[in-house]
Enzyme design. Structure first.
Site, short mmCIF file in Angstrom:
data_model
loop_
_atom_site.label_atom_id
_atom_site.label_comp_id
_atom_site.label_asym_id
_atom_site.label_seq_id
_atom_site.Cartn_x
_atom_site.Cartn_y
_atom_site.Cartn_z
N ARG A 13 -59.02 -3.51 -77.44
CA ARG A 13 -59.52 -4.62 -76.63
C ARG A 13 -58.58 -4.94 -75.49
O ARG A 13 -57.37 -4.88 -75.62
CB ARG A 13 -59.69 -5.85 -77.52
N CYS A 47 -58.20 -8.19 -72.55
CA CYS A 47 -58.68 -9.54 -72.28
C CYS A 47 -58.10 -10.01 -70.95
O CYS A 47 -56.90 -9.88 -70.71
CB CYS A 47 -58.27 -10.49 -73.40
#
Length: 128
Positions: A99, A101
């Site tokens: 991930r 962000c």
């Protein structure tokens, strides 16, 4: 390489998802409800709606959240990160995807946007 488009957005030039080989690339999802309107609420409410939208797109090709290998997340407020993570963890309880962000403004008045990449082998029921 085979490319299959899964759903085209009615007002902007993007596909909900594009299958390329064994990977499904989902466009960024924002917290639009089934009626096409932005779901009001805090980061938890909006994150849950975004993840439900992702699950729905995956379901159209016979995939699930377990097939997601990468997400990119945009938050409009860094202070929302902990509450966002709490909901995100519900949808990825054991195998969290890679991930990234970013905190930035979004093109719509939402608190969160998430795009995803899923591994969906062409030999699977939903594969191209």
């Amino acid at each position: 390489m085979t490319r299959t488009v899964h759903g085209v957005h009615p007002t902007v030039p993007l596909s909900a998802a594009v299958q390329a080989g064994d990977f499904l690339f989902l466009s960024g999802q924002v917290p639009f409800g089934p009626d096409g309107r932005l779901v009001p609420g805090d980061i938890a409410v909006q994150t849950r709606q975004v993840l439900e939208n992702i699950a729905a797109v995956l379901g159209k090709v016979g995939a699930s959240m377990e097939d997601v290998v990468k997400t990119t997340v945009w938050l409009t407020d860094a202070a929302d990160f902990a509450a966002f993570n709490s909901v995100y963890r519900e949808y990825f309880p054991s195998l969290q995807p890679a991930r990234s962000c970013v905190v930035s403004l979004l093109a719509v008045d939402a608190r969160v946007e998430i795009e995803a990449i899923a591994h969906v082998p062409a030999s699977s029921p939903g594969g191209a």
